[in-house]
Design a protein around this motif. Structure first.
Motif, mmCIF file in Angstrom:
data_model
loop_
_atom_site.group_PDB
_atom_site.id
_atom_site.type_symbol
_atom_site.label_atom_id
_atom_site.label_comp_id
_atom_site.label_asym_id
_atom_site.label_seq_id
_atom_site.Cartn_x
_atom_site.Cartn_y
_atom_site.Cartn_z
ATOM 1 N N UNK A 170 0.820 -1.215 0.000
ATOM 2 C CA UNK A 170 0.000 0.000 0.000
ATOM 3 C C UNK A 170 0.852 1.264 0.000
ATOM 4 N N UNK A 171 2.070 1.190 0.535
ATOM 5 C CA UNK A 171 2.923 2.373 0.616
ATOM 6 C C UNK A 171 3.269 2.929 -0.756
ATOM 7 N N UNK A 172 3.438 2.056 -1.749
ATOM 8 C CA UNK A 172 3.821 2.509 -3.082
ATOM 9 C C UNK A 172 2.738 3.408 -3.663
ATOM 10 N N UNK A 173 1.499 3.020 -3.451
ATOM 11 C CA UNK A 173 0.385 3.839 -3.945
ATOM 12 C C UNK A 173 0.223 5.116 -3.123
ATOM 13 N N UNK A 174 0.263 4.981 -1.816
ATOM 14 C CA UNK A 174 -0.064 6.099 -0.927
ATOM 15 C C UNK A 174 1.000 7.200 -0.918
ATOM 16 N N UNK A 177 5.322 7.136 -4.895
ATOM 17 C CA UNK A 177 6.671 6.720 -5.269
ATOM 18 C C UNK A 177 6.555 5.567 -6.265
ATOM 19 N N UNK A 178 7.693 5.100 -6.777
ATOM 20 C CA UNK A 178 7.666 4.094 -7.840
ATOM 21 C C UNK A 178 8.626 2.943 -7.564
ATOM 22 N N UNK A 179 8.281 1.791 -8.110
ATOM 23 C CA UNK A 179 9.172 0.627 -8.065
ATOM 24 C C UNK A 179 10.116 0.729 -9.257
ATOM 25 N N UNK A 180 11.430 0.637 -9.002
ATOM 26 C CA UNK A 180 12.400 0.714 -10.095
ATOM 27 C C UNK A 180 13.256 -0.553 -10.194
ATOM 28 N N UNK A 181 13.058 -1.488 -9.289
ATOM 29 C CA UNK A 181 13.807 -2.736 -9.341
ATOM 30 C C UNK A 181 13.245 -3.764 -8.383
ATOM 31 N N UNK A 366 -6.814 3.957 -12.413
ATOM 32 C CA UNK A 366 -5.601 3.172 -12.623
ATOM 33 C C UNK A 366 -4.381 4.026 -12.355
ATOM 34 N N UNK A 367 -3.369 3.441 -11.710
ATOM 35 C CA UNK A 367 -2.101 4.120 -11.498
ATOM 36 C C UNK A 367 -0.966 3.142 -11.763
ATOM 37 N N UNK A 368 0.051 3.614 -12.486
ATOM 38 C CA UNK A 368 1.237 2.794 -12.736
ATOM 39 C C UNK A 368 2.178 2.936 -11.548
ATOM 40 N N UNK A 369 2.567 1.806 -10.960
ATOM 41 C CA UNK A 369 3.444 1.812 -9.791
ATOM 42 C C UNK A 369 4.908 1.618 -10.169
ATOM 43 N N UNK A 370 5.167 1.142 -11.380
ATOM 44 C CA UNK A 370 6.546 0.970 -11.817
ATOM 45 C C UNK A 370 6.671 0.029 -12.994
ATOM 46 N N UNK A 371 7.737 0.222 -13.773
ATOM 47 C CA UNK A 371 8.125 -0.683 -14.850
ATOM 48 C C UNK A 371 9.619 -0.942 -14.659
#
Length: 378
Positions: A170-174, A177-181, A366-371
């Motif tokens: 949930x922290x990534x959405x709230x 911030x983004x996942x980068x790896x 929809x929200x992108x959390x990371x690629x």
């Protein structure tokens, strides 16, 4: 009292609704200016102080006290929808050629030296890396990334034996911030006590709740022990060292044995010997490369039959391999859920672009959390 006319009452309500829709539409159009400004100035979507001020200011305008709590709920819903709309529009990749080079970057992790998070971080940088900060909780790491105190953070998100780490996802959405790896790290849990202690002396076992679950079979064999949850495995090791009580033990990384001068009482006590935890690297901005092969998103669907099928069908039609889907409750909306989805692909792929266009049209949010590259090997 004059006789009520239901038809007339409904007409009055319809007229008010007509004006409400007009004003709400106008408000959303103005929100687009806010989106443009925030994107241009690299600002976060959620401003807690501003939201609190807006709600309080408008609640103070309500004349009927008995209606205040209901109007406050409406205002909170309006603010939530506004944030969701902003999140669908603000999508800016700061680095389209990310190479996972963390040299000279400020890095953060949860716990103290000897934690699995610290061990993962040291696989990204060497031990002499001067810009490493420790935090007590995953939320503190995420907040440090969001406000720019550190460039990257490392937090666990899922274990192969016990499932998701509940707060991390949930922290990534709230926190915007983004996942980068992503790093898959093998976890070997051990029972450690203070110097000179013996396993028959133990009464209390300290560790993170995930570690306690990963070692449930071993702990069941010692049902007279008290299992006590801590925020981190290495913090548990640090705690029993300070307490210096031979009745206390911890479940932790073997590296804590030397760091805190502890006694190894039992080795490799986790239920599953192929025990892995998936850690994610988080950043304030979106960073991708040609090697980015995994995408994480969060979305919501209409609360009616067939909605989830329609969402999954989009991925099927575009031949996108969905590797994970999880549901999480939406705050203040009983029995409605966010869906967190991981799937294979790159944001520059044509089928991914088409899928996102369909999701935006058919789904409410929809929200992108990371690629990112799945399972970085370093």
């Amino acid at each position: 009292m004059p006789e009520l006319d239901l038809g007339e009452i409904r007409t009055r309500i319809d007229n008010i609704d007509k004006e409400l829709v007009k004003l709400l539409e106008e408000r959303m159009i103005i929100v687009e200016d806010v989106i443009e400004y925030k994107a241009a100035n690299n600002m976060k979507i959620f401003d807690a102080k501003r939201e609190e001020e807006v709600i309080k200011k408008n609640i103070d305008r309500v004349k009927e006290k008995k209606l205040k709590k209901y109007i406050e709920k409406m205002l909170n819903d309006i603010m939530s929808v506004s944030k969701e709309y902003q999140e669908t529009k603000i999508f800016k990749i700061k680095d389209n050629n990310f190479n996972a080079d963390f040299k000279g970057k400020k890095m953060g992790y949860t716990g103290v030296p000897g934690s699995f998070g610290h061990e993962v971080l040291l696989n990204l940088v060497d031990e002499k890396h001067s810009e490493i900060k420790k935090y007590s909780t995953h939320e503190e790491v995420a907040e440090a990334v969001a406000r720019g105190e550190i460039d990257y953070g490392v937090i666990p998100i899922e274990n192969s034996s016990t499932g998701e780490v509940r707060d991390s996802i949930d922290l990534i959405k709230e926190k915007d911030i983004y996942i980068v790896g992503e790093i898959s790290h093998k976890i070997k849990q051990n029972l450690l006590g203070v110097k000179g202690s013996r396993i028959e002396n133990i009464k209390n076992v300290y560790s993170h709740e995930q570690a306690l679950m990963q070692c449930s079979k071993f702990l069941k064999e010692h049902s007279d022990w008290n299992s006590i949850a801590c925020s981190n495995t290495a913090i548990a090791a640090e705690f029993i060292k300070k307490e210096d009580n031979n009745e206390n033990a911890c479940i932790a990384n073997i590296k804590t044995k030397n760091i805190y001068d502890l006694e190894l009482l039992a080795e490799g006590i986790n239920n599953n010997k192929e025990n892995y935890t998936r850690f994610i690297i988080i950043s304030k901005s979106m960073k991708i490369s040609e090697k980015s092969n995994k995408i994480s998103i969060v979305t919501t669907i209409e609360h009616k039959a067939g909605s989830l099928f329609k969402l999954i069908e989009i991925f099927s039609k575009e031949n996108l391999n969905m590797v994970s889907i999880k549901s999480r409750p939406i705050p203040n909306k009983a029995w409605e859920y966010y869906f967190y989805i991981d799937f294979e692909g790159n944001l520059n792929d044509e089928n991914v672009i088409r899928a996102f266009e369909n999701i935006k049209v058919q789904m409410s949010y929809m929200k992108i959390l990371g690629n990112y590259r799945s399972d970085i090997k370093i």
